[in-house]
Design a protein around this motif. Structure first.
Motif, PDB file in Angstrom:
ATOM      1  N   LYS A  15      -4.058 -13.125  -1.920  1.00  0.00           N
ATOM      2  CA  LYS A  15      -4.547 -11.818  -1.487  1.00  0.00           C
ATOM      3  C   LYS A  15      -3.981 -10.730  -2.382  1.00  0.00           C
ATOM      4  CE  LYS A  15      -5.162 -13.109   3.374  1.00  0.00           C
ATOM      5  NZ  LYS A  15      -4.853 -12.769   4.784  1.00  0.00           N
ATOM      6  N   ASP A  16      -4.688  -9.603  -2.427  1.00  0.00           N
ATOM      7  CA  ASP A  16      -4.190  -8.487  -3.223  1.00  0.00           C
ATOM      8  C   ASP A  16      -3.182  -7.687  -2.394  1.00  0.00           C
ATOM      9  OD1 ASP A  16      -5.666  -7.013  -1.445  1.00  0.00           O
ATOM     10  OD2 ASP A  16      -6.824  -5.937  -2.958  1.00  0.00           O
ATOM     11  N   ARG A  17      -2.663  -6.612  -2.935  1.00  0.00           N
ATOM     12  CA  ARG A  17      -1.604  -5.859  -2.264  1.00  0.00           C
ATOM     13  C   ARG A  17      -2.089  -5.141  -1.012  1.00  0.00           C
ATOM     14  NH1 ARG A  17      -0.669  -0.891  -6.572  1.00  0.00           N
ATOM     15  NH2 ARG A  17      -2.798  -0.064  -6.534  1.00  0.00           N
ATOM     16  N   ASN A  18      -3.418  -5.018  -0.846  1.00  0.00           N
ATOM     17  CA  ASN A  18      -3.975  -4.388   0.342  1.00  0.00           C
ATOM     18  C   ASN A  18      -4.412  -5.395   1.395  1.00  0.00           C
ATOM     19  OD1 ASN A  18      -3.856  -1.604  -0.631  1.00  0.00           O
ATOM     20  ND2 ASN A  18      -5.432  -2.255  -2.087  1.00  0.00           N
ATOM     21  N   ARG A  22      -8.593 -12.853  -2.058  1.00  0.00           N
ATOM     22  CA  ARG A  22      -8.973 -12.977  -3.459  1.00  0.00           C
ATOM     23  C   ARG A  22      -9.507 -14.388  -3.687  1.00  0.00           C
ATOM     24  NH1 ARG A  22      -4.256 -10.802  -6.957  1.00  0.00           N
ATOM     25  NH2 ARG A  22      -3.358 -12.748  -6.203  1.00  0.00           N
ATOM     26  N   GLN A  42      -9.014   1.865  -0.639  1.00  0.00           N
ATOM     27  CA  GLN A  42      -7.810   1.059  -0.511  1.00  0.00           C
ATOM     28  C   GLN A  42      -7.351   0.925   0.949  1.00  0.00           C
ATOM     29  OE1 GLN A  42      -6.570  -0.565  -3.175  1.00  0.00           O
ATOM     30  NE2 GLN A  42      -8.314   0.332  -4.254  1.00  0.00           N
ATOM     31  N   SER A  44      -7.260  -0.267   4.688  1.00  0.00           N
ATOM     32  CA  SER A  44      -7.666  -1.506   5.352  1.00  0.00           C
ATOM     33  C   SER A  44      -8.774  -1.240   6.361  1.00  0.00           C
ATOM     34  CB  SER A  44      -6.465  -2.146   6.056  1.00  0.00           C
ATOM     35  OG  SER A  44      -6.053  -1.350   7.160  1.00  0.00           O
TER      36      SER A  44
END
Length: 318
Positions: A15-18, A22, A42, A44
């Motif tokens: 997963k990305d930082r948010n 992915r 960005q 959620s």
């Protein structure tokens, strides 16, 4: 999940930082994110949904910002993106709906400043000033069939009538107020395949007094005239009471319609986007106390009430 580049199946790749999932394609080694209803944002989905639901419960942008911790510009961006997607979704979703009895009305609001101020300052009336929203509601299902924001003019009445014609099927019964443009536009648009009547309310002249009761309260109704324009409409069925109640709901739910405050929209795009979001939420998410479900379920457009997350996701994909 299919790769958007080569169309091959891709597997999860963290997963990305948010927190968004992915994926990575084994064939072309491309990495991509899962489809997101708020593309480019960005924030959620959980936080965005909460902020939008607060706006739909009559809270201001700044109040929502204080409670959610989101910047007010972020909230405005979410509202505009979601509202424009919901507007397009509703136009494509609500077509040829069998509605037997329909009520229409126009509701006043303003953008930037009121019309008299805009005229005095010689401002463009398309950018600021009075802005009416034309709405049509099905009496039985309470479904908001279509809407159009603009001026209370013949031009915008034509646009609204065209949307209404595309939204319904058969030979409906339509009730409106006494706005003169309706008289010839609705029968012409429906090619006289419509039962159309008007209810015309005559109000007492409030005079020139500056008392608060005169300035802030509606005038007393002195008489009511019911007029059949075309087709056959029983006199006892002529009225717009359900539409008037819906207008009250709009003023309570949408902060931008609250009178005597500085909560009015500052931009036309923001104003129309909030309307698009509100009407879609009203149709698909909000339980109506009379029908005990959502208007979309009652009209057969959905099998169950949607959450805000479902509405945003489906509207973005439409």
């Amino acid at each position: 999940m299919q790769c958007p580049t080569c169309g091959k199946n891709a597997g999860k790749f963290g997963k990305d930082r948010n927190g968004l999932q992915r994926f990575r394609c084994a064939a072309c080694a491309k990495t991509f994110l899962e489809p997101h209803a708020l593309a480019g944002k960005q924030t959620s989905m959980k936080d965005a949904s909460m902020a939008l639901k607060m706006l739909l419960e009559g809270m201001s942008i700044r109040s929502t910002s204080r409670l959610t911790g989101l910047d007010k510009n972020t909230i405005l961006g979410l509202m505009v993106q979601a509202g424009e997607a919901c507007r397009k979704f509703m136009e494509s979703m609500i077509q040829k709906v069998p509605a037997e009895s329909i009520e229409c009305d126009e509701q006043w609001a303003f953008v930037g400043m009121k019309r008299k101020t805009a005229e005095r300052l010689e401002r463009d009336q398309e950018i600021c000033g009075d802005r009416y929203v034309f709405t049509a509601i099905d009496r039985d299902s309470k479904l908001l069939l279509c809407w159009h924001a603009g001026q209370r003019s013949a031009k915008d009445t034509w646009a609204f009538a065209d949307k209404l014609y595309a939204a319904v099927s058969g030979c409906p019964t339509i009730n409106t107020d006494g706005f003169s443009s309706y008289t010839f536009i609705i029968p012409f648009t429906f090619q006289n395949n419509v039962n159309y009547a008007q209810i015309i309310k005559h109000f007492q002249n409030a005079g020139s007094s500056g008392a608060a009761a005169v300035r802030y309260s509606p005038g007393s109704i002195t008489s009511v005239e019911r007029r059949v324009i075309c087709g056959n409409v029983p006199e006892y069925e002529i009225g717009t009471s359900r539409m008037e109640r819906f207008n009250l709901t709009t003023r309570m739910q949408v902060r931008r319609f609250t009178r005597l405050t500085n909560a009015h929209s500052k931009k036309t795009r923001n104003h129309d986007a909030m309307l698009g979001l509100y009407f879609a939420w009203y149709n698909f998410c909000r339980h109506h106390m009379t029908i005990k479900t959502t208007p979309a379920v009652k009209a057969g457009l959905a099998s169950e009430a949607w959450t805000m997350e479902q509405l945003l996701t489906i509207a973005a994909a439409a």
